[in-house]
Design an enzyme around this catalytic site. Sequence first.
Site, PDB file in Angstrom:
ATOM      1  N   LYS A 184       1.502  -9.391  -1.733  1.00  0.00           N
ATOM      2  CA  LYS A 184       1.054  -9.544  -3.121  1.00  0.00           C
ATOM      3  C   LYS A 184       2.232  -9.652  -4.070  1.00  0.00           C
ATOM      4  O   LYS A 184       3.193  -8.895  -3.949  1.00  0.00           O
ATOM      5  CB  LYS A 184       0.180  -8.342  -3.491  1.00  0.00           C
ATOM      6  N   ASP A 210      -8.004  -0.806  -0.004  1.00  0.00           N
ATOM      7  CA  ASP A 210      -6.946  -0.473  -0.959  1.00  0.00           C
ATOM      8  C   ASP A 210      -7.195   0.927  -1.516  1.00  0.00           C
ATOM      9  O   ASP A 210      -8.283   1.471  -1.344  1.00  0.00           O
ATOM     10  CB  ASP A 210      -6.927  -1.513  -2.097  1.00  0.00           C
TER      11      ASP A 210
HETATM   12  C1  R5P Z   1      -1.343  -1.243  -6.466  1.00  0.00           C
HETATM   13  O1  R5P Z   1      -0.408  -1.481  -5.712  1.00  0.00           O
HETATM   14  C2  R5P Z   1      -2.606  -0.590  -5.992  1.00  0.00           C
HETATM   15  O2  R5P Z   1      -2.533  -0.224  -4.648  1.00  0.00           O
HETATM   16  C3  R5P Z   1      -3.815  -1.497  -6.208  1.00  0.00           C
HETATM   17  O3  R5P Z   1      -3.658  -2.644  -5.392  1.00  0.00           O
HETATM   18  C4  R5P Z   1      -3.941  -1.884  -7.649  1.00  0.00           C
HETATM   19  O4  R5P Z   1      -3.950  -0.745  -8.468  1.00  0.00           O
HETATM   20  C5  R5P Z   1      -5.208  -2.660  -7.853  1.00  0.00           C
HETATM   21  O5  R5P Z   1      -5.286  -3.045  -9.184  1.00  0.00           O
HETATM   22  P1  R5P Z   1      -6.172  -4.261  -9.645  1.00  0.00           P
HETATM   23  O6  R5P Z   1      -7.580  -4.025  -9.175  1.00  0.00           O
HETATM   24  O7  R5P Z   1      -6.050  -4.238 -11.149  1.00  0.00           O
HETATM   25  O8  R5P Z   1      -5.586  -5.505  -9.058  1.00  0.00           O
END
Ligand code: R5P
Length: 289
Positions: A184, A210
Site C-alpha cells: 500500500k 486489517d
Molecule cells: C493503517 O496502516 C491501518 O492498518 C489501516 O490500514 C488504516 O487505518 C485503514 O484506514 P482507511 O480505512 O482510512 O484506509
Amino acid sequence: MFIVGGSASKALSAALAAEMGIKLAQVEIRRFPDGEAYVRILDDLKGEDVVLVQTTHPDEKLVELLLIQDALREMGVRRIITVVPYYGYARQDRPFQKGEAVSARAVARMIEMQSDAVVLVDVHSRLLIDYFTVPVIHVSSMYEIGNFLKEEGIDMVIAPDKGAVERAKAAAEVVGCHWDHLEKIRIDGSNVRIAPKNLVVSGMKVAIVDDIISTGGTIATAAEQLKSQGASSVIAVCTHGLFSGNAMERLRVCDAVYSCDTLESKRSAISVAPAISRDLTAFLSAVSE
Ligand code: R5P
C-alpha cells in the site's frame, strides 16, 4: 470480581461477563442537558477487583471512562483493570513536528492514573504500549477472526499492507489457508494506491484482514485489485470498524464487511470477549501466584 461496562462497550462488557462467569455491575450513565456525563455505580464494589470495559472513541467516551474510574476508586475497590477495546487517540503516537501533542501518550497518562493494569486490543503500533507504566495486556483478535473466516469458507487471507502481515498470517493459520500481502502507498488521509502484484486468487473466496477500517480507502482499493484478478468474492474483516464518512459506500465493492465488537455497530459480528477473557485470566493467575 465484577465487570463494569461503559456506554461505548455495553455488548462487549456483557459478553465478557458471561465468558468469564463473573457479575456485571449496575451502572447509571446519563447526560446533563449540556451534554456532560453523569456516572453512578449502583452496586457496592468495595474491596472488589473490577474489570472496567470502555472504548475511548469518540472523546466523550474517554471522559466517561475517567468518571467511572473516579467513582470506583472513591468506592474503595481493590484493583481496577481497565479494558480499552478500541483506543481512541492512538493515531498520533509520536511527534512528527516540534510542539505537537502526542495524543496516544496523553491518553495513556490519563487512563493509567486510576488503573492497576490495562488491557488493549490489536493496537496499531506497540509504541502505545510503552507509554504505560502499569502492566499492559495486549490482546489479539486474530484467533476469533480466523475462526469466523473458517466458518465463512475462506480460501485465502490477504493483508492490505506489510503492517498487517502478522495479523493476516495468524488468521490464515487458524483457517488453515494461504495468506499473502499487498503493497500500500498512502496518497492522503483517505486515499491509497495498491502496487500491482500478481496473486493467484482466481475463483477464490478471499478475505482482507486489517486492524482498522476508517475511511475504507485501504480495503476498497485492495478489494478492487483482488476482484480485477479474478477473486470470486472478497470479504473485509477488521478488528476496529470506525467506518468514517462514506466508508460503507466505498466498501460496496466488497461482498461483505465485518468487524469485531471493540467498536459496536451492526457490522460487529465477531466478539473479542473470548480473547480478552483468555489473556486476562492468564494475567490474573500469574499475578496471584
Ligand atoms: C493503517 O496502516 C491501518 O492498518 C489501516 O490500514 C488504516 O487505518 C485503514 O484506514 P482507511 O480505512 O482510512 O484506509
